[in-house]
Design a protein around this motif. Sequence first.
Motif, PDB file in Angstrom:
ATOM      1  N   PHE A  87      52.829  50.377  43.827  1.00 17.20           N
ATOM      2  CA  PHE A  87      53.808  49.495  44.447  1.00 17.20           C
ATOM      3  C   PHE A  87      55.098  50.235  44.787  1.00 17.20           C
ATOM      4  N   GLY A  88      54.983  51.505  45.116  1.00 20.14           N
ATOM      5  CA  GLY A  88      56.137  52.285  45.523  1.00 20.14           C
ATOM      6  C   GLY A  88      57.178  52.446  44.444  1.00 20.14           C
ATOM      7  N   GLY A  89      56.790  52.266  43.187  1.00 26.77           N
ATOM      8  CA  GLY A  89      57.711  52.405  42.079  1.00 26.77           C
ATOM      9  C   GLY A  89      58.465  51.124  41.751  1.00 26.77           C
ATOM     10  N   MET A  90      58.211  50.040  42.479  1.00 28.08           N
ATOM     11  CA  MET A  90      58.883  48.769  42.218  1.00 28.08           C
ATOM     12  C   MET A  90      58.292  48.115  40.967  1.00 28.08           C
ATOM     13  N   LEU A  91      59.157  47.505  40.174  1.00 27.82           N
ATOM     14  CA  LEU A  91      58.722  46.798  38.978  1.00 27.82           C
ATOM     15  C   LEU A  91      58.258  45.403  39.386  1.00 27.82           C
ATOM     16  N   ILE A  92      57.014  45.071  39.070  1.00 31.89           N
ATOM     17  CA  ILE A  92      56.444  43.773  39.431  1.00 31.89           C
ATOM     18  C   ILE A  92      55.897  43.113  38.179  1.00 31.89           C
ATOM     19  N   VAL A  93      56.228  41.834  38.008  1.00 32.01           N
ATOM     20  CA  VAL A  93      55.708  41.044  36.898  1.00 32.01           C
ATOM     21  C   VAL A  93      54.732  40.033  37.477  1.00 32.01           C
ATOM     22  N   PHE A  94      53.478  40.101  37.049  1.00 26.53           N
ATOM     23  CA  PHE A  94      52.471  39.133  37.457  1.00 26.53           C
ATOM     24  C   PHE A  94      52.392  38.064  36.384  1.00 26.53           C
ATOM     25  N   GLY A  95      52.612  36.817  36.777  1.00 27.00           N
ATOM     26  CA  GLY A  95      52.645  35.750  35.792  1.00 27.00           C
ATOM     27  C   GLY A  95      51.593  34.696  36.013  1.00 27.00           C
ATOM     28  N   CYS A  96      51.328  33.930  34.986  1.00 27.35           N
ATOM     29  CA  CYS A  96      50.451  32.765  34.969  1.00 27.35           C
ATOM     30  C   CYS A  96      49.512  32.903  33.779  1.00 27.35           C
ATOM     31  N   ASP A  97      48.657  31.918  33.623  1.00 32.41           N
ATOM     32  CA  ASP A  97      47.656  31.956  32.566  1.00 32.41           C
ATOM     33  C   ASP A  97      46.426  32.666  33.127  1.00 32.41           C
ATOM     34  N   PHE A  98      46.223  33.893  32.714  1.00 28.28           N
ATOM     35  CA  PHE A  98      45.156  34.713  33.275  1.00 28.28           C
ATOM     36  C   PHE A  98      43.758  34.273  32.821  1.00 28.28           C
ATOM     37  N   GLN A  99      43.662  33.326  31.914  1.00 24.63           N
ATOM     38  CA  GLN A  99      42.357  32.821  31.485  1.00 24.63           C
ATOM     39  C   GLN A  99      42.015  31.499  32.156  1.00 24.63           C
ATOM     40  N   GLN A 100      42.941  30.941  32.900  1.00 23.16           N
ATOM     41  CA  GLN A 100      42.755  29.592  33.401  1.00 23.16           C
ATOM     42  C   GLN A 100      42.267  29.531  34.846  1.00 23.16           C
ATOM     43  N   ILE A 101      42.859  30.288  35.731  1.00 18.41           N
ATOM     44  CA  ILE A 101      42.601  30.115  37.160  1.00 18.41           C
ATOM     45  C   ILE A 101      42.099  31.426  37.750  1.00 18.41           C
ATOM     46  N   LEU A 102      41.030  31.352  38.519  1.00 15.40           N
ATOM     47  CA  LEU A 102      40.488  32.510  39.220  1.00 15.40           C
ATOM     48  C   LEU A 102      40.615  32.278  40.718  1.00 15.40           C
ATOM     49  N   PRO A 103      40.586  33.340  41.514  1.00 10.40           N
ATOM     50  CA  PRO A 103      40.650  33.153  42.961  1.00 10.40           C
ATOM     51  C   PRO A 103      39.394  32.450  43.476  1.00 10.40           C
ATOM     52  N   VAL A 104      39.548  31.753  44.580  1.00  8.11           N
ATOM     53  CA  VAL A 104      38.418  31.065  45.204  1.00  8.11           C
ATOM     54  C   VAL A 104      37.714  32.041  46.135  1.00  8.11           C
ATOM     55  N   VAL A 105      36.424  32.201  45.944  1.00  7.83           N
ATOM     56  CA  VAL A 105      35.596  33.020  46.818  1.00  7.83           C
ATOM     57  C   VAL A 105      34.509  32.102  47.356  1.00  7.83           C
ATOM     58  N   LEU A 106      34.615  31.754  48.639  1.00  7.14           N
ATOM     59  CA  LEU A 106      33.659  30.820  49.232  1.00  7.14           C
ATOM     60  C   LEU A 106      32.231  31.339  49.110  1.00  7.14           C
ATOM     61  N   LYS A 107      31.375  30.514  48.598  1.00 10.46           N
ATOM     62  CA  LYS A 107      29.955  30.830  48.396  1.00 10.46           C
ATOM     63  C   LYS A 107      29.766  32.101  47.572  1.00 10.46           C
ATOM     64  N   GLY A 108      30.771  32.401  46.738  1.00  9.31           N
ATOM     65  CA  GLY A 108      30.704  33.608  45.919  1.00  9.31           C
ATOM     66  C   GLY A 108      29.953  33.378  44.627  1.00  9.31           C
ATOM     67  N   ARG A 109      29.241  34.397  44.202  1.00  6.59           N
ATOM     68  CA  ARG A 109      28.587  34.371  42.905  1.00  6.59           C
ATOM     69  C   ARG A 109      29.601  34.770  41.848  1.00  6.59           C
ATOM     70  N   ARG A 110      29.234  34.641  40.606  1.00  6.78           N
ATOM     71  CA  ARG A 110      30.137  34.995  39.511  1.00  6.78           C
ATOM     72  C   ARG A 110      30.634  36.425  39.667  1.00  6.78           C
ATOM     73  N   GLN A 111      29.752  37.316  40.018  1.00  8.30           N
ATOM     74  CA  GLN A 111      30.097  38.731  40.201  1.00  8.30           C
ATOM     75  C   GLN A 111      31.143  38.886  41.310  1.00  8.30           C
ATOM     76  N   ASP A 112      31.033  38.127  42.410  1.00  8.07           N
ATOM     77  CA  ASP A 112      31.996  38.200  43.498  1.00  8.07           C
ATOM     78  C   ASP A 112      33.370  37.715  43.069  1.00  8.07           C
ATOM     79  N   ILE A 113      33.401  36.646  42.293  1.00  5.76           N
ATOM     80  CA  ILE A 113      34.679  36.082  41.825  1.00  5.76           C
ATOM     81  C   ILE A 113      35.357  37.042  40.849  1.00  5.76           C
ATOM     82  N   ILE A 114      34.602  37.613  39.946  1.00  3.02           N
ATOM     83  CA  ILE A 114      35.165  38.557  38.969  1.00  3.02           C
ATOM     84  C   ILE A 114      35.711  39.789  39.678  1.00  3.02           C
ATOM     85  N   SER A 115      35.006  40.285  40.687  1.00  2.00           N
ATOM     86  CA  SER A 115      35.497  41.480  41.387  1.00  2.00           C
ATOM     87  C   SER A 115      36.708  41.187  42.259  1.00  2.00           C
TER      88      SER A 115
END
Length: 119
Positions: A87-115
């Motif tokens: 990130f070009g040396g910029m300090l970035i904080v990623f927030g949220c509950d990392f166990q709760q919400i995953l990205p939506v992958v249309l017609k994705g299998r579990r492997q697609d969502i995890i990747s």
Amino acid sequence: MHVLYFVSLLLSGGRTARARFAIPININENSISGIRQGSDLAVLLERTKLLIWDEAPMAHNYCFEAMDRTCRDVLRSSNSRNLEQPFGGMLIVFGCDFQQILPVVLKGRRQDIISATIN
């Protein structure tokens, strides 16, 4: 000190990462954001010390890769070593509950969502 917030509903002046950095809706592994060197947003990035990205687990991994490429490109003008740093040396904080919400992958299998998640 400039701090950018990506908490679109909770903070005054908060915006989504896609809106602020023009991250494409149809994103792929080669996507970049719409920030160009010398633009007003590039100057804002150069002055920013901390970037807070809330609800990060909901974003596809390609969004972070696009933002990484963009920050490296924009911030290298202030220091050539920034091209080699995440990130070009910029300090970035990623927030949220990392166990709760995953990205939506249309017609994705579990492997697609995890990747598609942040690793």
